[in-house]
Design an enzyme around this catalytic site. Structure first.
Site, PDB file in Angstrom:
ATOM      1  N   SER A   8      26.231 -15.762  21.715  1.00 37.32           N
ATOM      2  CA  SER A   8      25.854 -14.755  22.704  1.00 37.32           C
ATOM      3  C   SER A   8      26.935 -14.488  23.749  1.00 37.32           C
ATOM      4  CB  SER A   8      24.563 -15.175  23.417  1.00 37.32           C
ATOM      5  OG  SER A   8      24.718 -16.447  24.023  1.00 37.32           O
ATOM      6  N   HIS A  49      24.611 -15.367  31.374  1.00 37.75           N
ATOM      7  CA  HIS A  49      25.593 -14.895  30.393  1.00 37.75           C
ATOM      8  C   HIS A  49      26.707 -14.108  31.093  1.00 37.75           C
ATOM      9  CE1 HIS A  49      22.725 -16.022  27.282  1.00 37.75           C
ATOM     10  NE2 HIS A  49      23.768 -15.982  26.458  1.00 37.75           N
TER      11      HIS A  49
END
Length: 268
Positions: free
Chosen positions: A41, A251
């Site tokens: 990711s 993230h």
């Protein structure tokens, strides 16, 4: 007079006479015929608002760093095969994108193998409830770190077998937090943040050392610690909630993905 002194004297004489020596010819990078992005990711997830492609659970954003590299004129063709949640054991499903003619591969893998997701989730919980993430996770994380080099070796062997001429560039993990003051993580003890920062440094060291062992490159944007969630929102390359940066929680932000793309392109 030794022969190697002649060029130096020639430059000195030209300068003394008021004539500058000719500038070196700029080096033009070779075009990349076929680029493939592999990874988890940290490669796949760009802006929360960006459209995604591929399997729905991959969250493969249209503005992640592989997409930005693919858009560069130097890249003639390629494919983003990255997928959220991927571990090293998932790479065999991604390498279907590789061909014998693939000449560039970026590899962003290893974080989920050491339970990066659990670390991020624990620190997210720590924003609202007292939880000792190092006590819960230090032993299993360091055990998995000790086994990661062998797992990464297998990934490099697989890529080498399918694309023997490919240049491989491994990407490091952008840190989520930093030392010192951090208003966004005021509820988290500083020693807990220091532990998470150490783990990030450790996995990046493993990723770098494995890349070097296989003759691959390693990139991590310079001064990445200054662009964590502890920075102002416009300066963040990673974020915890993503609310102020259009990022997925825990993230890279859109700016972080741009920084990683620039780091990759800079070494081509």
């Amino acid at each position: 007079m030794t022969r190697r002194l002649l060029p130096v004297l020639a430059v000195a004489l030209l300068t003394a006479c008021g004539t500058e020596p000719p500038a070196p010819e700029p080096v033009t990078p070779e075009p990349v015929a076929h680029y493939v992005a592999l990874g988890d990711s940290y490669a796949a997830m760009g802006s929360l608002s960006a459209p995604t492609s591929g399997p729905a659970d991959c969250f493969r954003s249209a503005d992640n760093y592989p997409a930005l590299v693919l858009a560069d004129p130097l890249i003639l063709a390629g494919e983003d095969a990255s997928c959220s949640g991927a571990v090293t054991a998932d790479i065999p499903t991604q390498v279907a994108a590789l061909t014998p003619d693939t000449d560039l591969v970026t590899l962003s893998i290893g974080g989920n193998d050491i339970r990066f997701g659990d670390i991020a989730g624990c620190f997210h919980r720590a924003l609202t409830e007292p939880v000792d993430c190092p006590a819960l996770l230090d032993a299993p994380v360091h055990h998995l770190l000790s086994t990661l080099p062998a797992e990464l070796d297998g990934v490099y062997d697989t890529i080498g077998a399918l694309s023997p001429g490919a240049r491989i560039i491994a990407t490091g993990y952008l840190p989520l937090l930093a030392d010192g003051e951090c208003p966004e993580l005021a509820a988290v003890p500083e020693e807990h943040r220091a532990w998470a920062l150490d783990v990030t440094a450790e996995i990046n060291a493993v990723v770098r050392e494995t890349a070097e062992r296989h003759g691959a490159g390693f990139v991590l944007p310079a001064d990445a610690e200054s662009h964590s969630v502890c920075a102002e929102p416009a300066q963040r390359w990673t974020d915890v909630t993503g609310e102020l940066t259009d990022a997925y929680p825990m993230h890279p932000t859109p700016a972080g993905q741009r920084a990683m793309a620039e780091a990759v392109l800079a070494v081509l």
